[in-house]
Design an enzyme around this catalytic site. Structure first.
Site, short mmCIF file in Angstrom:
data_model
loop_
_atom_site.label_atom_id
_atom_site.label_comp_id
_atom_site.label_asym_id
_atom_site.label_seq_id
_atom_site.Cartn_x
_atom_site.Cartn_y
_atom_site.Cartn_z
N HIS A 76 48.58 13.86 48.94
CA HIS A 76 49.09 12.59 48.40
C HIS A 76 50.51 12.35 48.85
CE1 HIS A 76 49.65 15.86 45.48
NE2 HIS A 76 50.81 15.30 45.17
N GLY A 86 56.27 22.55 45.29
CA GLY A 86 55.91 22.03 43.98
C GLY A 86 54.61 21.24 43.97
N GLN A 87 53.75 21.44 44.98
CA GLN A 87 52.47 20.73 44.97
C GLN A 87 51.63 21.22 43.80
OE1 GLN A 87 50.05 21.01 48.54
NE2 GLN A 87 48.58 19.48 47.79
N ILE A 117 51.19 9.13 36.76
CA ILE A 117 51.13 9.18 35.30
C ILE A 117 52.48 9.61 34.70
CG2 ILE A 117 50.40 11.60 34.93
CD1 ILE A 117 48.15 10.48 33.14
P1 5GP Z 1 52.53 17.07 43.30
O1 5GP Z 1 53.44 17.84 42.40
O2 5GP Z 1 51.21 17.75 43.52
O3 5GP Z 1 53.20 16.64 44.59
O4 5GP Z 1 52.26 15.70 42.55
C1 5GP Z 1 51.19 15.51 41.69
C2 5GP Z 1 51.46 14.21 40.96
O5 5GP Z 1 50.29 13.81 40.30
C3 5GP Z 1 52.56 14.34 39.89
O6 5GP Z 1 53.62 13.43 40.18
C4 5GP Z 1 51.83 14.00 38.60
O7 5GP Z 1 52.64 13.27 37.69
C5 5GP Z 1 50.64 13.22 39.09
N1 5GP Z 1 49.47 13.32 38.20
C6 5GP Z 1 48.98 14.46 37.65
N2 5GP Z 1 47.88 14.18 36.92
C7 5GP Z 1 47.69 12.83 37.02
C8 5GP Z 1 46.70 11.96 36.48
O8 5GP Z 1 45.76 12.35 35.76
N3 5GP Z 1 46.80 10.64 36.79
C9 5GP Z 1 47.82 10.17 37.58
N4 5GP Z 1 47.84 8.85 37.82
N5 5GP Z 1 48.76 10.97 38.12
C10 5GP Z 1 48.70 12.29 37.83
#
Ligand code: 5GP
Ligand code: ZN
Length: 114
Positions: A100, A93-94, A31
């Protein structure tokens, strides 16, 4: 996991731009993209962190990589290069605690990462 954002995307309770799906894996556009193409690849099974992965779940990581390969092939990015990122825990930064892979492509990346 009722309160997991990515489980809600798997269950179609929250909309997402789904780019790949099979029996074990789902992939959808991030997103808040950090590159021209930014896809998230997740296992359909809820696992919070890669450090929580059990021996019998190890094949899911292979399937996530194979999903990345298929997406890359489809987009014709195999020769151009791309980056796969997996953040585990707070210091990395998770933010979403459902494993994922970030598949990032369409620009040049620097090393070391920030
Ligand atoms: P992390 O920081 O946990 O490695 O990555 C989480 C990712 O999820 C971020 O890049 C963020 O932009 C994405 N994200 C968070 N909320 C949503 C959502 O509601 N939909 C989508 N498609 N991505 C999301
Ligand atoms: Zn989940």
């Amino acid at each position: 996991m009722n309160d997991c954002l990515f489980c809600k995307i798997i269950n179609r309770e929250i909309p997402a731009d789904i780019v790949y799906e099979d029996d074990l894996v789902l992939a959808f556009s991030d997103i808040n993209p950090q590159a021209p193409n930014h896809t998230l690849i997740i296992p359909k099974k809820h696992i919070a962190r890669v450090s929580d992965l059990k021996e019998e779940e190890a094949h899911l990581m292979g399937r996530m990589i194979m999903a990345a390969n298929k997406i890359v092939q489809e987009k014709g990015l195999a020769n151009k290069g791309y980056r796969i990122v997996l953040n585990c825990g707070k210091d990395a930064g998770q933010e979403v605690f459902h494993i994922h892979l970030h598949l990032l492509s369409g620009r040049k990346f620097t090393w070391p990462p920030g």
